[in-house]
Design a protein around this motif. Sequence first.
Motif, mmCIF file in Angstrom:
data_model
loop_
_atom_site.group_PDB
_atom_site.id
_atom_site.type_symbol
_atom_site.label_atom_id
_atom_site.label_comp_id
_atom_site.label_asym_id
_atom_site.label_seq_id
_atom_site.Cartn_x
_atom_site.Cartn_y
_atom_site.Cartn_z
ATOM 1 N N PHE A 134 -4.610 0.117 6.603
ATOM 2 C CA PHE A 134 -3.330 -0.539 6.890
ATOM 3 C C PHE A 134 -2.964 -0.504 8.378
ATOM 4 N N ALA A 196 -0.102 4.367 -0.694
ATOM 5 C CA ALA A 196 -0.406 3.019 -0.214
ATOM 6 C C ALA A 196 0.869 2.311 0.263
ATOM 7 N N ARG A 200 1.435 1.321 4.189
ATOM 8 C CA ARG A 200 1.572 -0.102 4.501
ATOM 9 C C ARG A 200 2.876 -0.409 5.233
ATOM 10 N N ASN A 201 3.923 0.337 4.932
ATOM 11 C CA ASN A 201 5.251 -0.018 5.434
ATOM 12 C C ASN A 201 5.754 0.895 6.548
#
Length: 297
Positions: A134, A196, A200-201
């Motif tokens: 990511f 995850a 990702r954020n």
Amino acid sequence: MTNSSNIGIVLSFLALWIATYFSVEYQQITGFVIIFLFGILHGANDLRLISKIKNENSISNYKKILIYYLTFVTTGVLLFYLLPEWALVIFILVSAYHFGEQHWNQLSTEKTPPIISLFQLVYGLFIFELLFYFHQKEVAVIIGEIIHSSMNTFNFTYMLQFNGLVLIVLSLVMLRKNTIFKNQLPVNLVYLLLFAIIFRNSNLIWAFAIYFIIWHSLPSIKDQICFLYGQYTFQNFVQYFKAAFGYWFLSLTGIALLYFLFRKEAVFTALFFSFLAAITFPHVLVIMKMQNKIKEH
């Protein structure tokens, strides 16, 4: 889920929520700060752990352990300076096993079988590669700074896919051989989904800090306190902190020196992880011996 796991989930979503209000710069700063405060703290009592493992508390023995420990750290620093590519690979493998061992330390109550050790290594690698996937550009820059070479052609996606396949195969084997793993698998699939989402954020440093502190360092500190003092209480945490303060403060001083000498962001980040790696090598060995000692009893 245990109470610790529930707290970890709540803290993770709180950290993720905070990230929505912080700029990338503030996420990085905050991430570094909490890594300094808690991440380094969780490895700052290694000398006391070694003394406890060996049941030797004399001053002469403590000095001997200190010399060996500092030699190990110095060797790690030199390895990153002379052979950065090999040092980085070793650091990732050692750290991956360390993360997997902490996360899955209840899989065996006796000496850890090879299949469990392999699974712990692959699981830790999967966490690393999920984070790298990511944040491929940022990771490529940092690795490039460490090894003094371009990483533009490196594909983290293939690494994640391959390691994920190996993890699935090992999980199927573990399902047949280990009842504890079978019982813990469903909740750990939820954890992987949570990781995850966080990776990702969040900014790279903030994402790493969330996992490293909430899901590794704090549980490790709790295990160490139970090993040293018999149970986890606030009073025992204070004792733990007092015993760790000298090494913790010395490590913070070293990182502060790195920051003031190398303020360029990419260079500092690379040096930070190199320094973290150097102090990680002996810590991983100490925790392995601690876990084996616990299983002996």
